[in-house]
Design a protein around this motif. Structure first.
Motif, PDB file in Angstrom:
ATOM      1  N   ALA A 162      16.213 -17.997  37.106  1.00  0.00           N
ATOM      2  CA  ALA A 162      17.051 -17.169  37.777  1.00  0.00           C
ATOM      3  C   ALA A 162      18.510 -17.705  38.119  1.00  0.00           C
ATOM      4  O   ALA A 162      19.487 -16.938  38.456  1.00  0.00           O
ATOM      5  N   GLU A 163      18.328 -18.827  38.686  1.00  0.00           N
ATOM      6  CA  GLU A 163      19.790 -19.415  39.161  1.00  0.00           C
ATOM      7  C   GLU A 163      20.774 -19.339  38.070  1.00  0.00           C
ATOM      8  O   GLU A 163      22.022 -19.117  38.168  1.00  0.00           O
ATOM      9  N   ALA A 164      20.491 -20.029  36.848  1.00  0.00           N
ATOM     10  CA  ALA A 164      21.208 -19.804  35.907  1.00  0.00           C
ATOM     11  C   ALA A 164      21.658 -18.765  35.283  1.00  0.00           C
ATOM     12  O   ALA A 164      22.953 -18.551  35.077  1.00  0.00           O
ATOM     13  N   ALA A 165      20.685 -17.572  35.398  1.00  0.00           N
ATOM     14  CA  ALA A 165      20.964 -16.299  34.935  1.00  0.00           C
ATOM     15  C   ALA A 165      22.014 -15.598  35.918  1.00  0.00           C
ATOM     16  O   ALA A 165      23.027 -15.200  35.453  1.00  0.00           O
ATOM     17  N   ALA A 166      22.086 -15.983  37.269  1.00  0.00           N
ATOM     18  CA  ALA A 166      22.954 -15.576  38.101  1.00  0.00           C
ATOM     19  C   ALA A 166      24.278 -15.866  37.881  1.00  0.00           C
ATOM     20  O   ALA A 166      25.259 -15.018  38.166  1.00  0.00           O
ATOM     21  N   LEU A 167      24.468 -17.395  37.598  1.00  0.00           N
ATOM     22  CA  LEU A 167      25.702 -17.987  37.471  1.00  0.00           C
ATOM     23  C   LEU A 167      26.594 -17.572  36.118  1.00  0.00           C
ATOM     24  O   LEU A 167      27.584 -17.327  36.296  1.00  0.00           O
ATOM     25  N   ASP A 180      15.797 -12.977  31.221  1.00  0.00           N
ATOM     26  CA  ASP A 180      15.032 -12.970  29.867  1.00  0.00           C
ATOM     27  C   ASP A 180      16.308 -13.489  28.738  1.00  0.00           C
ATOM     28  O   ASP A 180      15.762 -14.190  27.767  1.00  0.00           O
ATOM     29  N   THR A 181      17.495 -13.303  29.114  1.00  0.00           N
ATOM     30  CA  THR A 181      18.576 -13.672  28.302  1.00  0.00           C
ATOM     31  C   THR A 181      18.572 -15.319  28.177  1.00  0.00           C
ATOM     32  O   THR A 181      18.495 -16.111  27.209  1.00  0.00           O
ATOM     33  N   VAL A 182      18.650 -15.782  29.545  1.00  0.00           N
ATOM     34  CA  VAL A 182      18.541 -17.437  29.681  1.00  0.00           C
ATOM     35  C   VAL A 182      17.226 -17.803  28.767  1.00  0.00           C
ATOM     36  O   VAL A 182      17.332 -18.794  28.217  1.00  0.00           O
ATOM     37  N   ARG A 183      15.971 -17.160  29.027  1.00  0.00           N
ATOM     38  CA  ARG A 183      14.779 -17.666  28.359  1.00  0.00           C
ATOM     39  C   ARG A 183      14.993 -17.694  26.760  1.00  0.00           C
ATOM     40  O   ARG A 183      14.516 -18.408  26.161  1.00  0.00           O
ATOM     41  N   ARG A 184      15.528 -16.614  26.363  1.00  0.00           N
ATOM     42  CA  ARG A 184      15.713 -16.481  24.922  1.00  0.00           C
ATOM     43  C   ARG A 184      16.696 -17.639  24.434  1.00  0.00           C
ATOM     44  O   ARG A 184      16.372 -18.037  23.382  1.00  0.00           O
TER      45      ARG A 184
END
Length: 130
Positions: free
Chosen positions: A8-13, A19-23
């Motif tokens: 979630a932190e990576a996605a926000a940054l 979900d994009t970060v997980r993919r």
């Protein structure tokens, strides 16, 4: 001291969804470690992806919204000489470059992958809508 971020932190940054970060993790675009807890994304790898995602806009290009004066992002590059440091931060779609003393950059521990907040203060702010 290595820096890592939860999904979630990576996605926000990066300004993308969890979900994009997980993919990206599943496709090996973004390396992550999966220990006993939640997956952790390496800060240096996150900085590399952030820099790839958002290329600088064309000169004179405008956006439909005005950025706030505090931009949270991730350090993508630090260039130090004997007196000064140039620090680049990717804050969502915005690339912010700051010049500061080397001493300040060292004291803050600024390096690729470190989370940072760029605070912008100006005597004049222009807002354009295309």
């Amino acid at each position: 001291m290595p820096t890592s971020y939860r999904i979630a932190e990576a996605a926000a940054l990066l300004g993308v969804s969890d979900d994009t970060v997980r993919r990206w993790i599943d496709s090996d675009r973004l390396p992550a470690t999966r220990g006993g807890g939640p997956a952790q994304v390496d800060g240096v790898a996150l900085a590399r992806v952030a820099a790839e995602l958002h290329e600088a806009p064309q000169p004179g290009a405008t956006r439909s919204s005005s950025a706030r004066n505090r931009l949270t992002g991730i350090v993508t590059r630090v260039v130090r000489d004997t007196v000064m440091a140039q620090v680049e931060i990717q804050a969502g779609p915005f690339r912010v470059v700051s010049l500061m003393s080397r001493e300040a950059a060292d004291e803050l521990g600024l390096a690729p992958g470190v989370r940072a907040v760029a605070t912008v203060k100006a005597t004049q702010v222009s807002v354009d809508v295309p």
